[in-house]
Design a protein around this motif. Structure first.
Motif, PDB file in Angstrom:
ATOM      1  N   ASP A  67       0.807  -1.090   0.213  1.00  0.00           N
ATOM      2  CA  ASP A  67       0.149   0.025  -0.092  1.00  0.00           C
ATOM      3  C   ASP A  67       0.924   1.284  -0.036  1.00  0.00           C
ATOM      4  OD1 ASP A  67      -2.618   1.150  -0.267  1.00  0.00           O
ATOM      5  OD2 ASP A  67      -3.039   0.910   1.884  1.00  0.00           O
ATOM      6  N   TYR A  68       1.997   1.173  -0.716  1.00  0.00           N
ATOM      7  CA  TYR A  68       2.965   2.006  -0.745  1.00  0.00           C
ATOM      8  C   TYR A  68       3.795   2.386  -2.092  1.00  0.00           C
ATOM      9  CZ  TYR A  68       6.916  -0.779  -0.034  1.00  0.00           C
ATOM     10  OH  TYR A  68       7.962  -1.562  -0.257  1.00  0.00           O
ATOM     11  N   GLU A  69       4.508   3.610  -2.187  1.00  0.00           N
ATOM     12  CA  GLU A  69       5.111   3.629  -3.478  1.00  0.00           C
ATOM     13  C   GLU A  69       6.592   4.435  -3.074  1.00  0.00           C
ATOM     14  OE1 GLU A  69       3.422   5.408  -7.027  1.00  0.00           O
ATOM     15  OE2 GLU A  69       2.551   7.196  -5.836  1.00  0.00           O
ATOM     16  N   LEU A  70       7.375   4.154  -3.595  1.00  0.00           N
ATOM     17  CA  LEU A  70       8.741   4.884  -3.478  1.00  0.00           C
ATOM     18  C   LEU A  70       8.928   5.640  -5.017  1.00  0.00           C
ATOM     19  CD1 LEU A  70      11.099   2.439  -1.687  1.00  0.00           C
ATOM     20  CD2 LEU A  70       9.521   3.954  -0.744  1.00  0.00           C
ATOM     21  N   ILE A  71       9.070   6.975  -4.790  1.00  0.00           N
ATOM     22  CA  ILE A  71       9.378   7.623  -5.931  1.00  0.00           C
ATOM     23  C   ILE A  71      10.667   8.195  -5.892  1.00  0.00           C
ATOM     24  CG2 ILE A  71       8.648   9.353  -7.764  1.00  0.00           C
ATOM     25  CD1 ILE A  71       5.628   8.655  -6.935  1.00  0.00           C
ATOM     26  N   VAL A  72      11.976   7.937  -6.767  1.00  0.00           N
ATOM     27  CA  VAL A  72      13.122   8.773  -6.860  1.00  0.00           C
ATOM     28  C   VAL A  72      12.910   9.709  -7.843  1.00  0.00           C
ATOM     29  CG1 VAL A  72      15.512   8.493  -7.366  1.00  0.00           C
ATOM     30  CG2 VAL A  72      14.302   6.713  -5.966  1.00  0.00           C
ATOM     31  N   VAL A  73      13.250  10.921  -7.511  1.00  0.00           N
ATOM     32  CA  VAL A  73      13.248  12.073  -8.499  1.00  0.00           C
ATOM     33  C   VAL A  73      14.486  12.697  -8.510  1.00  0.00           C
ATOM     34  CG1 VAL A  73      12.028  14.359  -9.079  1.00  0.00           C
ATOM     35  CG2 VAL A  73      10.707  12.726  -8.030  1.00  0.00           C
ATOM     36  N   ASP A  74      14.956  12.295  -9.547  1.00  0.00           N
ATOM     37  CA  ASP A  74      16.561  12.652  -9.876  1.00  0.00           C
ATOM     38  C   ASP A  74      16.757  13.629 -10.785  1.00  0.00           C
ATOM     39  OD1 ASP A  74      19.540  11.820  -9.182  1.00  0.00           O
ATOM     40  OD2 ASP A  74      19.304  11.964 -11.553  1.00  0.00           O
ATOM     41  N   ASP A  75      17.390  15.022 -10.451  1.00  0.00           N
ATOM     42  CA  ASP A  75      17.753  16.009 -11.377  1.00  0.00           C
ATOM     43  C   ASP A  75      18.930  15.522 -12.128  1.00  0.00           C
ATOM     44  OD1 ASP A  75      15.743  17.315 -10.198  1.00  0.00           O
ATOM     45  OD2 ASP A  75      17.196  18.775  -8.992  1.00  0.00           O
ATOM     46  N   ASP A  76      18.916  14.584 -12.927  1.00  0.00           N
ATOM     47  CA  ASP A  76      19.666  14.227 -13.939  1.00  0.00           C
ATOM     48  C   ASP A  76      21.103  14.342 -13.478  1.00  0.00           C
ATOM     49  OD1 ASP A  76      20.095  13.590 -16.628  1.00  0.00           O
ATOM     50  OD2 ASP A  76      20.688  15.486 -17.537  1.00  0.00           O
ATOM     51  N   SER A  77      21.262  13.472 -12.459  1.00  0.00           N
ATOM     52  CA  SER A  77      22.696  13.317 -11.890  1.00  0.00           C
ATOM     53  C   SER A  77      23.796  13.033 -12.933  1.00  0.00           C
ATOM     54  CB  SER A  77      22.762  12.320 -10.729  1.00  0.00           C
ATOM     55  OG  SER A  77      21.860  12.772  -9.664  1.00  0.00           O
ATOM     56  N   PRO A  78      24.985  13.952 -12.764  1.00  0.00           N
ATOM     57  CA  PRO A  78      25.898  13.413 -13.878  1.00  0.00           C
ATOM     58  C   PRO A  78      26.650  11.936 -13.419  1.00  0.00           C
ATOM     59  CG  PRO A  78      26.638  15.030 -12.026  1.00  0.00           C
ATOM     60  CD  PRO A  78      25.254  15.024 -12.250  1.00  0.00           C
ATOM     61  N   ASP A  79      26.447  11.317 -12.386  1.00  0.00           N
ATOM     62  CA  ASP A  79      26.785  10.018 -11.793  1.00  0.00           C
ATOM     63  C   ASP A  79      25.660   9.017 -12.138  1.00  0.00           C
ATOM     64  OD1 ASP A  79      24.999  10.290 -10.037  1.00  0.00           O
ATOM     65  OD2 ASP A  79      26.188   9.873  -8.113  1.00  0.00           O
ATOM     66  N   ARG A  80      24.677   9.702 -13.183  1.00  0.00           N
ATOM     67  CA  ARG A  80      23.446   8.762 -13.317  1.00  0.00           C
ATOM     68  C   ARG A  80      22.991   8.053 -12.299  1.00  0.00           C
ATOM     69  NH1 ARG A  80      23.774   8.770 -18.862  1.00  0.00           N
ATOM     70  NH2 ARG A  80      22.606   7.132 -19.298  1.00  0.00           N
ATOM     71  N   THR A  81      22.581   8.671 -11.275  1.00  0.00           N
ATOM     72  CA  THR A  81      21.717   7.960 -10.045  1.00  0.00           C
ATOM     73  C   THR A  81      20.324   7.435 -10.511  1.00  0.00           C
ATOM     74  OG1 THR A  81      22.773   9.821  -8.581  1.00  0.00           O
ATOM     75  CG2 THR A  81      20.751   8.697  -7.807  1.00  0.00           C
TER      76      THR A  81
END
Length: 414
Positions: A67-81
């Motif tokens: 009943d949950y979700e994890l959302i990674v919001v990445d600002d276009d990291s140069p290390d390609r997170t």
């Protein structure tokens, strides 16, 4: 990365930073509304992202399974997170990833994640493991017991910091005290207003346009949202194990900017501003530029009129000092305050036209300034510098309003 994996990235929402009242449901997939959406904003967190996803998934699978979700919001990291996070989605089905390439900033990243979220409860946690994940269950319990907002606090029982320097502790406390002075109705509601670890009911911030500065989004949630009951849970802020800290002096400057903007756009002042349709943000920039002009004006006035220097007459000295300050102010206003207009009219003839208008308007303001200066100096306060400050304040409002209407506006339409 192949095309199929790229397809599964979340689409970055656009437009105003407003949270929809109903959770986002993708009709092309088997999505459904869920209880909790946790946003993890990242930038150059390649070394941490796998650990935090593993820990959060284990914890939430036990507390609210499925009943949950994890959302990674990445600002276009140069290390390609974002790419590392994307590679984990098969192992962790509750994980989704958003890669932002056109926007930057922690606060807006969190809001974009909330806009794409399916949860009734919206949360945020740092991606560097400085926020202990186990506190999440206590925050969720606070929400389940009726709170609109649950905040992890370093400043209540059970909270603290692990190894901050004296300077950082001083800056943090000083920022909080300053906030209580500027915006007591917001910062007075929580013990740790600079916390970046909290969760809020969607209904408390739905259909409200958020306008954050820097990375302290909690101020925006409390200041603009419809937040009733608030609960706090103590936590110890841990030093990061991997990567480098992103806290700099710039964050403190943005924090003060955010406080002032919230103060002027909410409460009684905010209602007055809405009725007048007054561009507060632009006026603040104009005021800061004007402040630089004050130093220029004062310095030149001293060099020209002080009895220990050239000892020229006060009026003549003021006119020369004022004109030099006008040139200074035009250059800064053209490059910063009204940059959105200047960028659309960059030819030299446009810039010269703006300068002539600005100069004429400010010269009129200078006449007003000289009149006020002499009136105050001769009849009220016989101190040339205090009188000059009062005259500058009166002229500033004139200069801003007339320049807004006449100098910086688009006149050539293709």
């Amino acid at each position: 990365m192949n095309f199929n994996s790229l397809k599964s990235l979340l689409t970055v929402p656009t437009g105003s930073l407003q949270i929809p009242e109903s959770p986002f449901i993708n009709v092309d997939r088997t999505d459904k509304a869920i209880y909790f959406s946790l946003i993890i904003p990242t930038y150059k967190e390649r070394d941490n992202i796998q650990n935090i996803i593993r820990i959060l998934s284990q914890l939430l699978d036990e507390f609210i399974p499925g009943d949950y979700e994890l959302i990674v919001v990445d600002d276009d990291s140069p290390d390609r997170t974002w790419e590392v996070a994307q590679s984990l989605t098969d192992k962790y089905p509750q994980l989704q990833v958003m890669r932002r390439q056109q926007e930057r900033g922690l606060s807006s990243a969190v809001i974009r994640g909330w806009q794409a979220a399916r949860g009734r409860i919206l949360g945020v946690i740092d991606g560097d493991l400085q926020h202990p994940p186990e506190v999440l269950t206590q925050l969720l319990s606070g929400i389940q017991q009726g709170a609109d907002l649950a905040v992890a606090s370093r400043n209540i029982e059970g909270g603290g910091v692990s190894s901050w320097s004296v300077v950082r502790r001083f800056l943090s406390r000083g920022a909080q005290v300053l906030g209580l002075i500027i915006l007591p109705s917001v910062l007075g509601r929580v013990s740790d207003p600079m916390s970046g670890y909290f969760m809020v009911r969607r209904s408390a911030i739905a259909n409200v346009t958020l306008n954050p500065v820097g990375y302290k989004i909690l101020l925006e949630v409390i200041g603009r949202g419809k937040v009733g009951e608030i609960t706090e849970v103590g936590y110890v802020f841990c030093e990061r194990k991997e990567g480098e800290s992103k806290v700099t002096w710039k964050q403190y400057v943005e924090y003060i900017h955010h406080l002032v903007r919230l103060r002027l756009s909410t409460g009684r002042l905010g209602r007055v501003n809405q009725q007048m349709n007054f561009p507060i943000g632009r006026f603040l920039r104009f005021g800061l530029v004007g402040l630089s002009g004050v130093f220029v004006d004062m310095a030149i006035l001293y060099l020209l009129s002080d009895p220990t220097t050239l000892a020229l007459p006060l009026t003549r000295s003021k006119i020369i000092a004022g004109e030099i300050a006008i040139v200074n102010n035009f250059l800064w206003n053209d490059a910063w305050t009204f940059a959105d207009v200047s960028m659309r009219q960059q030819e030299w003839r446009h810039r010269l036209k703006r300068f002539l208008k600005f100069n004429i308007i400010c010269l009129a303001g200078l006449v007003l300034n000289v009149l006020v200066l002499n009136l105050v100096f001769n009849f009220l306060i016989p101190n040339r510098y205090i009188a000059n400050l009062i005259a500058i304040a009166v002229a500033t409002v004139w200069n801003f309003w007339v320049n807004l209407k006449l100098s910086w506006r688009v006149t050539d339409v293709k």
